[in-house]
Scaffold this active site. Structure first.
Site, PDB file in Angstrom:
ATOM      1  N   THR A 109     -18.932  58.721  31.696  1.00 36.26           N
ATOM      2  CA  THR A 109     -20.035  58.108  31.282  1.00 36.26           C
ATOM      3  C   THR A 109     -20.550  57.099  32.307  1.00 36.26           C
ATOM      4  O   THR A 109     -20.065  57.250  33.467  1.00 36.26           O
ATOM      5  CB  THR A 109     -19.954  57.384  29.956  1.00 36.26           C
ATOM      6  OG1 THR A 109     -19.003  56.258  30.249  1.00 36.26           O
ATOM      7  CG2 THR A 109     -19.375  58.003  28.809  1.00 36.26           C
ATOM      8  N   TYR A 155      -9.145  43.591  32.146  1.00 41.68           N
ATOM      9  CA  TYR A 155      -9.688  44.706  31.175  1.00 41.68           C
ATOM     10  C   TYR A 155      -8.792  45.172  30.302  1.00 41.68           C
ATOM     11  O   TYR A 155      -9.056  45.571  28.867  1.00 41.68           O
ATOM     12  CB  TYR A 155     -10.259  45.784  32.115  1.00 41.68           C
ATOM     13  CG  TYR A 155     -10.823  46.982  31.194  1.00 41.68           C
ATOM     14  CD1 TYR A 155     -12.008  46.905  30.748  1.00 41.68           C
ATOM     15  CD2 TYR A 155     -10.082  48.284  31.227  1.00 41.68           C
ATOM     16  CE1 TYR A 155     -12.462  47.742  29.881  1.00 41.68           C
ATOM     17  CE2 TYR A 155     -10.643  49.309  30.315  1.00 41.68           C
ATOM     18  CZ  TYR A 155     -11.749  48.996  29.442  1.00 41.68           C
ATOM     19  OH  TYR A 155     -12.403  50.074  28.901  1.00 41.68           O
TER      20      TYR A 155
END
Length: 252
Positions: free
Chosen positions: A188, A153
């Site tokens: 989120t 990532y």
């Protein structure tokens, strides 16, 4: 004539917050994502509330064919895009390199790097032809430093950082602005997606401090998009007050 913003990953989180903010400011919108029902619901809501035009396009940014076909099939008037927000992105898993899931690696690289490139290839071509535009790439603190088990990532977001710098140079002669916005911890769906629906594990990421929320990043994006023509914000890192680095968070 109203300006146009194209926002990827608009079905939730930062993308949805950007859609609401740009609509409030009078922009017509092209919203993309993988969940058509959410796109249509958001489009209707923004049209009703702000009386703006909204085009929706449902596709996966990982597919070069889907990106090209869906964007190029838009009517010509929608191709005068003023602002592109390259928001679509995700993380999958949090494992050391020797235990990483190869499918997770492919998903992150295909979404965060190749998907961003596919979208940018089409839209930057329009911008060059039109003679104006602003590309805003959503990076991450993971694109500035590497943290344990973040390997692929982090690599994908370092690529976004490098691509942002490369775009800025390549598009300079065309007067096209390029900006990267790198958030720290934002609450989120990000962690739920990373942990594949494990909501309890996702909640623990944000325990003990006040994280950023999607609106905080949308407001930052609007700030850079609304600068005068002669001003470009090349790069900005946005963190919660309680976070000093990717791994240094004060949990009171």
């Amino acid at each position: 004539m109203a300006k146009i913003a194209l926002i990827t990953g608009a079905t939730a989180g930062i993308g949805e917050a950007c859609a609401r903010l740009f609509a409030r400011e009078g922009y017509n919108l092209i919203l993309t994502g993988r969940r058509m029902q959410r796109l249509e619901r958001l489009a209707q809501s923004l049209n009703d509330k702000y009386n703006v035009q909204v085009a929706v396009s449902c596709f996966d940014v990982r597919s070069r064919q889907q990106v090209t076909e869906n964007l190029q099939s838009l009517p010509e008037q929608w191709k005068r895009v003023d602002v592109l927000v390259n928001n679509a992105g995700l993380s999958q898993g949090l494992d050391p390199i020797d235990q990483g899931n190869l499918d997770d690696w492919d998903t992150m690289i295909d979404t965060n790097v190749k998907g961003l490139l596919y979208i940018t290839k089409v839209v930057s071509g329009w911008m060059v032809e039109n003679g104006f535009g602003h590309i805003i790439n959503i990076g991450s603190i993971a694109g500035k430093e590497v943290y344990p088990n973040g390997n692929v990532y982090c690599a994908s977001k370092h690529a976004v950082d490098a691509l942002n710098q490369g775009m800025r140079i390549d598009l300079l002669k065309h007067g096209i602005k390029v900006t990267a916005v790198h958030p720290g911890a934002v609450e989120t769906e990000f962690s739920e997606v990373r942990f594949k629906g494990d909501t309890n594990r996702a909640k623990k990421v944000y325990e003990g401090f006040d994280p950023l929320v999607a609106d905080d990043i949308a407001e930052t994006i609007w700030f850079v998009a609304s600068r005068p023509k002669h001003v470009n914000i090349n790069d900005i890192v946005v963190m919660p007050t309680a976070q000093a680095s990717a791994t240094n968070i004060f949990r009171g």
